[in-house]
Design a protein around this motif. Structure first.
Motif, PDB file in Angstrom:
ATOM      1  N   SER A  43     -35.568  36.687   8.556  1.00 29.34           N
ATOM      2  CA  SER A  43     -36.325  36.970   7.334  1.00 29.34           C
ATOM      3  C   SER A  43     -36.511  38.469   7.142  1.00 29.34           C
ATOM      4  O   SER A  43     -36.255  39.017   6.064  1.00 29.34           O
ATOM      5  CB  SER A  43     -37.705  36.296   7.374  1.00 29.34           C
ATOM      6  OG  SER A  43     -37.595  34.902   7.426  1.00 29.34           O
ATOM      7  N   CYS A  47     -34.588  40.920   4.277  1.00 26.13           N
ATOM      8  CA  CYS A  47     -35.357  41.771   3.366  1.00 26.13           C
ATOM      9  C   CYS A  47     -35.006  43.246   3.576  1.00 26.13           C
ATOM     10  O   CYS A  47     -34.884  43.998   2.605  1.00 26.13           O
ATOM     11  CB  CYS A  47     -36.848  41.539   3.544  1.00 26.13           C
ATOM     12  SG  CYS A  47     -37.505  40.181   2.544  1.00 26.13           S
ATOM     13  N   TYR A  52     -36.491  46.067   1.462  1.00 22.08           N
ATOM     14  CA  TYR A  52     -37.885  45.630   1.499  1.00 22.08           C
ATOM     15  C   TYR A  52     -38.421  45.669   2.930  1.00 22.08           C
ATOM     16  O   TYR A  52     -37.770  45.175   3.854  1.00 22.08           O
ATOM     17  CB  TYR A  52     -38.042  44.207   0.959  1.00 22.08           C
ATOM     18  CG  TYR A  52     -37.346  43.949  -0.348  1.00 22.08           C
ATOM     19  CD1 TYR A  52     -37.336  44.885  -1.384  1.00 22.08           C
ATOM     20  CD2 TYR A  52     -36.684  42.742  -0.556  1.00 22.08           C
ATOM     21  CE1 TYR A  52     -36.694  44.629  -2.582  1.00 22.08           C
ATOM     22  CE2 TYR A  52     -36.034  42.467  -1.755  1.00 22.08           C
ATOM     23  CZ  TYR A  52     -36.047  43.421  -2.760  1.00 22.08           C
ATOM     24  OH  TYR A  52     -35.405  43.152  -3.944  1.00 22.08           O
ATOM     25  N   VAL A  54     -41.023  44.170   5.252  1.00 27.22           N
ATOM     26  CA  VAL A  54     -41.849  42.959   5.236  1.00 27.22           C
ATOM     27  C   VAL A  54     -42.307  42.524   6.622  1.00 27.22           C
ATOM     28  O   VAL A  54     -41.810  43.006   7.650  1.00 27.22           O
ATOM     29  CB  VAL A  54     -41.096  41.777   4.583  1.00 27.22           C
ATOM     30  CG1 VAL A  54     -40.681  42.103   3.153  1.00 27.22           C
ATOM     31  CG2 VAL A  54     -39.901  41.342   5.410  1.00 27.22           C
ATOM     32  N   SER A  78     -49.723  43.217   4.930  1.00 28.55           N
ATOM     33  CA  SER A  78     -48.712  42.161   4.926  1.00 28.55           C
ATOM     34  C   SER A  78     -48.799  41.287   6.174  1.00 28.55           C
ATOM     35  O   SER A  78     -48.336  40.139   6.150  1.00 28.55           O
ATOM     36  CB  SER A  78     -47.309  42.756   4.787  1.00 28.55           C
ATOM     37  OG  SER A  78     -47.173  43.343   3.511  1.00 28.55           O
ATOM     38  N   ALA A  82     -48.725  37.452   5.069  1.00 29.75           N
ATOM     39  CA  ALA A  82     -47.629  36.578   5.498  1.00 29.75           C
ATOM     40  C   ALA A  82     -48.187  35.348   6.226  1.00 29.75           C
ATOM     41  O   ALA A  82     -47.709  34.226   6.024  1.00 29.75           O
ATOM     42  CB  ALA A  82     -46.655  37.337   6.395  1.00 29.75           C
ATOM     43  N   GLY A 129     -44.037  33.229  -1.724  1.00 32.47           N
ATOM     44  CA  GLY A 129     -43.429  33.901  -0.582  1.00 32.47           C
ATOM     45  C   GLY A 129     -43.412  33.090   0.691  1.00 32.47           C
ATOM     46  O   GLY A 129     -43.120  33.618   1.762  1.00 32.47           O
ATOM     47  N   VAL A 145     -43.494  35.161   4.211  1.00 37.57           N
ATOM     48  CA  VAL A 145     -42.967  36.522   4.188  1.00 37.57           C
ATOM     49  C   VAL A 145     -43.801  37.316   3.199  1.00 37.57           C
ATOM     50  O   VAL A 145     -44.131  36.819   2.120  1.00 37.57           O
ATOM     51  CB  VAL A 145     -41.471  36.545   3.784  1.00 37.57           C
ATOM     52  CG1 VAL A 145     -40.944  37.970   3.721  1.00 37.57           C
ATOM     53  CG2 VAL A 145     -40.646  35.711   4.764  1.00 37.57           C
ATOM     54  N   SER A 146     -44.128  38.559   3.550  1.00 44.18           N
ATOM     55  CA  SER A 146     -44.923  39.397   2.666  1.00 44.18           C
ATOM     56  C   SER A 146     -44.512  40.854   2.805  1.00 44.18           C
ATOM     57  O   SER A 146     -44.231  41.314   3.912  1.00 44.18           O
ATOM     58  CB  SER A 146     -46.417  39.259   2.993  1.00 44.18           C
ATOM     59  OG  SER A 146     -47.190  40.072   2.137  1.00 44.18           O
ATOM     60  N   ASP A 154     -39.845  37.862  -1.500  1.00 49.53           N
ATOM     61  CA  ASP A 154     -40.278  37.354  -0.192  1.00 49.53           C
ATOM     62  C   ASP A 154     -39.680  35.967   0.042  1.00 49.53           C
ATOM     63  O   ASP A 154     -39.137  35.676   1.113  1.00 49.53           O
ATOM     64  CB  ASP A 154     -41.810  37.250  -0.122  1.00 49.53           C
ATOM     65  CG  ASP A 154     -42.523  38.586  -0.120  1.00 49.53           C
ATOM     66  OD1 ASP A 154     -41.975  39.559   0.416  1.00 49.53           O
ATOM     67  OD2 ASP A 154     -43.653  38.637  -0.633  1.00 49.53           O
ATOM     68  N   CYS A 157     -35.916  35.912   0.856  1.00 47.04           N
ATOM     69  CA  CYS A 157     -35.641  36.281   2.254  1.00 47.04           C
ATOM     70  C   CYS A 157     -35.924  35.105   3.186  1.00 47.04           C
ATOM     71  O   CYS A 157     -35.159  34.842   4.120  1.00 47.04           O
ATOM     72  CB  CYS A 157     -36.472  37.495   2.661  1.00 47.04           C
ATOM     73  SG  CYS A 157     -36.044  39.004   1.765  1.00 47.04           S
TER      74      CYS A 157
END
Length: 170
Positions: A43, A47, A52, A54, A78, A82, A129, A145-146, A154, A157
């Protein structure tokens, strides 16, 4: 005397086995540590390829974190977000067999105001997400995911990572 002891021992064992069945056992499934770690790693890596930064979290159905990975430069908030996403899909998605926090949010948006919780539930967010981790048609956990510039990214991913391990979830 040994025959009587053996007979009594057998009766005691049968009673104990019957008692254990009467109390009931619940069997649950969850990802192995190796697959949970691979899932958060994939993940974050997916990203990162898209630029990204994350955090990814896998939880089991009890909301317990099985694996967490904070990507390089991912914002500190995050970490919690998440987890909240993963917790939400694992706990709220289970009852209605919803497969993402987006599905939950979409349902809540259409619901009559009287059916929407008026007070926040602990560790619950309706932010997009997170996806359900499914095995044999049943939810066994959640992946949140964040940190990307939108929950849709998010979720993308998370889905890409799940696709990479799906065939090994046996």
């Amino acid at each position: 005397m040994s025959r009587i002891s053996a007979l009594l021992g057998g009766v005691a064992l049968a009673c104990a086995a019957g008692l254990a069945q009467a109390q009931g056992l619940i069997q649950t499934q969850k990802l192995s540590a190796a697959l949970a770690n691979e899932l958060v790693g994939e993940s974050v890596a997916t990203c990162a390829k898209n630029g990204y930064k994350v955090v990814a979290v896998v939880v089991d159905l009890d909301g317990v974190r099985q694996a967490v990975l904070r990507g390089d430069g991912a914002p500190i908030h995050s970490m919690d977000n998440a987890y909240y996403k993963a917790y939400t899909i694992a706990s709220l998605g289970l009852a209605r067999k919803e497969e993402s926090t987006k599905a939950i949010a979409d349902r809540m948006a259409k619901a009559a105001p009287t059916t929407v919780p008026q007070t926040p539930l602990p560790n619950v967010t309706y932010a997009q997400g997170a996806i359900a981790i499914m095995a044999g048609g049943s939810t066994i956990g959640g992946l949140g995911v964040s940190g990307a510039p939108g929950g849709n990214f998010d979720e993308e991913c998370a889905r890409a990572a799940m696709a990479k391990i799906k065939d090994r979830m046996k």
